[in-house]
Design an enzyme around this catalytic site. Structure first.
Site, PDB file in Angstrom:
ATOM      1  N   GLU A 318      51.768  13.827  67.483  1.00 37.59           N
ATOM      2  CA  GLU A 318      52.564  14.913  66.880  1.00 37.59           C
ATOM      3  C   GLU A 318      52.500  16.205  67.694  1.00 37.59           C
ATOM      4  O   GLU A 318      51.999  17.214  67.209  1.00 37.59           O
ATOM      5  CB  GLU A 318      52.046  15.194  65.465  1.00 37.59           C
ATOM      6  CG  GLU A 318      52.118  14.005  64.545  1.00 37.59           C
ATOM      7  CD  GLU A 318      51.405  14.220  63.217  1.00 37.59           C
ATOM      8  OE1 GLU A 318      51.756  13.540  62.243  1.00 37.59           O
ATOM      9  OE2 GLU A 318      50.493  15.071  63.166  1.00 37.59           O
ATOM     10  N   PRO A 319      52.991  16.211  68.915  1.00 41.93           N
ATOM     11  CA  PRO A 319      52.948  17.457  69.693  1.00 41.93           C
ATOM     12  C   PRO A 319      53.998  18.457  69.213  1.00 41.93           C
ATOM     13  O   PRO A 319      55.147  18.089  68.983  1.00 41.93           O
ATOM     14  CB  PRO A 319      53.277  16.990  71.117  1.00 41.93           C
ATOM     15  CG  PRO A 319      54.093  15.750  70.928  1.00 41.93           C
ATOM     16  CD  PRO A 319      53.650  15.116  69.636  1.00 41.93           C
ATOM     17  N   ARG A 321      53.469  22.481  69.962  1.00 41.03           N
ATOM     18  CA  ARG A 321      53.341  23.521  70.981  1.00 41.03           C
ATOM     19  C   ARG A 321      53.715  23.018  72.381  1.00 41.03           C
ATOM     20  O   ARG A 321      54.391  23.705  73.137  1.00 41.03           O
ATOM     21  CB  ARG A 321      51.881  23.979  70.985  1.00 41.03           C
ATOM     22  CG  ARG A 321      51.536  25.111  71.908  1.00 41.03           C
ATOM     23  CD  ARG A 321      50.007  25.228  72.005  1.00 41.03           C
ATOM     24  NE  ARG A 321      49.356  25.110  70.723  1.00 41.03           N
ATOM     25  CZ  ARG A 321      49.043  26.128  69.928  1.00 41.03           C
ATOM     26  NH1 ARG A 321      49.269  27.359  70.326  1.00 41.03           N
ATOM     27  NH2 ARG A 321      48.473  25.938  68.757  1.00 41.03           N
ATOM     28  N   CYS A 389      52.719  49.489  62.416  1.00 41.23           N
ATOM     29  CA  CYS A 389      51.680  50.432  61.990  1.00 41.23           C
ATOM     30  C   CYS A 389      50.344  49.735  61.831  1.00 41.23           C
ATOM     31  O   CYS A 389      49.816  49.594  60.719  1.00 41.23           O
ATOM     32  CB  CYS A 389      52.108  51.083  60.688  1.00 41.23           C
ATOM     33  SG  CYS A 389      53.452  52.199  60.976  1.00 41.23           S
ATOM     34  N   GLU A 390      49.821  49.255  62.924  1.00 42.09           N
ATOM     35  CA  GLU A 390      48.533  48.540  62.966  1.00 42.09           C
ATOM     36  C   GLU A 390      48.011  48.749  64.368  1.00 42.09           C
ATOM     37  O   GLU A 390      48.728  48.440  65.339  1.00 42.09           O
ATOM     38  CB  GLU A 390      48.756  47.029  62.837  1.00 42.09           C
ATOM     39  CG  GLU A 390      48.839  46.463  61.451  1.00 42.09           C
ATOM     40  CD  GLU A 390      47.496  46.306  60.785  1.00 42.09           C
ATOM     41  OE1 GLU A 390      46.506  46.035  61.468  1.00 42.09           O
ATOM     42  OE2 GLU A 390      47.441  46.486  59.574  1.00 42.09           O
TER      43      GLU A 390
HETATM   44  C1  LIG Z   1      48.976  17.552  61.242  1.00 39.90           C
HETATM   45  C2  LIG Z   1      49.441  18.319  62.423  1.00 39.90           C
HETATM   46  N1  LIG Z   1      50.117  17.668  63.394  1.00 39.90           N
HETATM   47  C3  LIG Z   1      50.572  18.317  64.482  1.00 39.90           C
HETATM   48  C4  LIG Z   1      50.368  19.681  64.651  1.00 39.90           C
HETATM   49  C5  LIG Z   1      50.921  20.338  65.868  1.00 39.90           C
HETATM   50  O1  LIG Z   1      49.978  20.929  66.679  1.00 39.90           O
HETATM   51  P1  LIG Z   1      50.399  21.500  68.099  1.00 39.90           P
HETATM   52  O2  LIG Z   1      51.615  22.339  67.916  1.00 39.90           O
HETATM   53  O3  LIG Z   1      49.225  22.303  68.534  1.00 39.90           O
HETATM   54  O4  LIG Z   1      50.686  20.310  68.978  1.00 39.90           O
HETATM   55  C6  LIG Z   1      49.658  20.395  63.680  1.00 39.90           C
HETATM   56  C7  LIG Z   1      49.408  21.831  63.843  1.00 39.90           C
HETATM   57  O5  LIG Z   1      48.838  22.524  63.078  1.00 39.90           O
HETATM   58  C8  LIG Z   1      49.192  19.692  62.528  1.00 39.90           C
HETATM   59  O6  LIG Z   1      48.523  20.332  61.558  1.00 39.90           O
END
Ligand SMILES: Cc1ncc(COP(=O)(O)O)c(C=O)c1O
Length: 461
Positions: A318-319, A321, A389-390
């Site tokens: 599940e990429p 980022r 404003c921080e």
């Molecule tokens: C269950 C799950 N899968 C995938 C991701 C994606 O992570 P990344 O964007 O770091 O690849 C996350 C991020 O929080 C997650 O909680």
């Protein structure tokens, strides 16, 4: 920067930046791994993306703006798909989701992971095939689960006993048998180059492995026979560069798989290893390619399966980022430049923590460059800050910009595709920036800028 609930602390005044940050030989040079693949400094000195000058983008769409190199995102999606040909690659929509991105992901052959009714609605409204959607979340409501079932979502990732009961009842009522995974907390927490492997888990996600909840959840689902338990899921962290955390987590989760086989005679056919693959935000980050990751993950799973005498399950990852992060930069305009007692130069831009909360929230590091022109001035160590404003409203903690940086200049911050627009807020009633996709020299708005009318439309009192 040190965060404090009463506000940012000021104890780092006089900090000259991290030790690794050195004045560049050429302050105009771009470090290629930080930028979308089609960004370069054009002959006139301004950055171009897919052939389009950022000054034109700023004139047409205003600043701040998130600029997406569409071919870059697509090619990163393809890189994962090609490196993991027999694996289901779920793009983690929480990193950034809008309808145009859903279509890009679908066209490039990926699956999609959503974690709320809103993300599910976005995915479905853009035509993502429901069977390619995975639905996450530690507190899915009955309404969300109902919607997922009615849409025919491919996998629902179970996160609690309450959810097992809810989904079982809903599936029974409807006479359907949804495919589910069990999210297992394996006691591995990985961030960047380090991971911690503990025996216990203290977090809101998933079922604890060490405490026996994960096994109990699997037995409950199997014994009820209503939900179709396809496999186990584990996600160990974010911005990970080292696969040793995956090794420990795969070992633990596959041991559970063997335990389930031994207790119930069922060998689960799937395994989801989650996301978290790191990207380059600064020159200090050296991410692996999808091909390298695929090789290492495959080896880990093969050897752990052999050790447990299990058939290798069908894998998914599940990429988020790693697909969208590097494809986007944020384009800002400089409003003020302030030298504070010779200690530090603050370059204030027209956005800030409302469009990128990661620096304030996670102490994240970013890079920046002067975008609208090249400069012959000496490099100057600067801090890029926002307009909020921080005092913790910092976009880039330390970066060398040309010493003649001035109001009206454009500054670009790369690596802002993930967890920036998706975590954006309206703090100080600053409308959220647009997302502009650029491809083949042409720009198209895919998320429009929020307006003051949008803000006031919600304010019905
Ligand atoms: C269950 C799950 N899968 C995938 C991701 C994606 O992570 P990344 O964007 O770091 O690849 C996350 C991020 O929080 C997650 O909680």
């Amino acid at each position: 920067m040190r965060a404090h609930e009463a506000g940012a602390m000021h104890g780092d005044i006089g900090d000259r930046g991290p030790g690794w940050l050195r004045p560049p030989a050429d302050v105009n040079a771009l470090v290629p791994q930080l930028w979308p693949r089609q960004v370069e400094r054009g002959a006139g000195g301004a950055l171009t993306v897919a052939g389009l000058d950022v000054r034109e983008l700023a004139a047409g769409y205003g600043t701040p703006a998130y600029v997406l190199d569409e071919d870059d995102l697509r090619s990163r999606a393809r890189d994962f798909r090609d490196a993991f040909p027999d694996v289901d690659v779920y793009y983690a929509g929480k990193a950034f989701l809008c309808r145009a991105v859903v279509r890009m992901i679908a066209e490039e052959g990926l699956h999609l992971d959503v974690c709320s009714g809103g993300e599910l609605a976005t995915a479905l409204s853009a035509g993502m095939p429901a069977e390619r959607i995975g639905f996450h979340g530690n507190n899915k409501s009955v309404a969300e689960l109902t919607r997922a079932l009615d849409a025919g979502v491919g996998r629902i990732i179970l996160d609690s006993f309450t959810e097992i009961d809810r989904l079982t009842a809903l599936a029974r009522e409807r006479g359907v048998r949804p495919g589910v995974l069990i999210r297992v907390t394996v006691g591995v927490e990985a961030h960047t180059h380090e991971f911690i492997a503990t025996a216990h888990e203290d977090q809101k996600f998933g079922f604890s492995l060490a405490g026996g909840a994960a096994a109990a959840a699997a037995f409950t689902v199997i014994d009820e026979g209503v939900l179709d338990l396809r496999g186990l899921h584990s996600h160990i962290g974010s911005q990970i560069f080292d696969t040793s955390g995956f090794e420990v987590s795969a070992r633990r989760v596959l041991a559970l798989q063997a335990q389930i086989r031994d207790a119930r005679g069922v060998e689960l056919p799937e395994l989801d290893l989650g996301g978290g693959f790191g990207i380059a935000y600064t020159t200090q980050d050296d991410p692996s390619t999808p091909a390298e990751l695929a090789k290492r993950l495959r080896k880990i799973v093969d050897s752990e399966c052999a050790a447990e005498n299990l058939a290798v399950p069908h894998l998914s990852i599940e990429p988020g980022r790693a697909i969208v992060g590097p494809a986007v930069f944020t384009l800002y305009e400089v409003g003020t430049v302030k030298d504070v007692d010779g200690l530090r130069t603050y370059v204030s831009v027209d956005g800030g923590m409302s469009d990128n909360i990661r620096t304030a929230l996670y102490d994240a590091s970013y890079s920046a460059t002067l975008a609208g022109r090249a400069s012959t001035a000496e490099p100057l160590l600067a801090r890029v800050v926002g307009k909020h404003c921080e005092s913790g409203d910092i976009v880039v903690k330390d970066e060398f910009l040309p010493a003649d940086v001035r109001p009206g200049d454009l500054v670009a911050v790369p690596g802002t595709g993930a967890y920036c627009r998706s975590m954006a807020s309206n703090y100080n009633h600053v409308p959220r920036p647009p997302v502009v996709a650029v491809r083949d020299g042409r720009a198209r708005l895919i998320v429009r800028r929020e307006t003051e009318e949008d803000l006031l439309a919600l304010d019905v009192g």
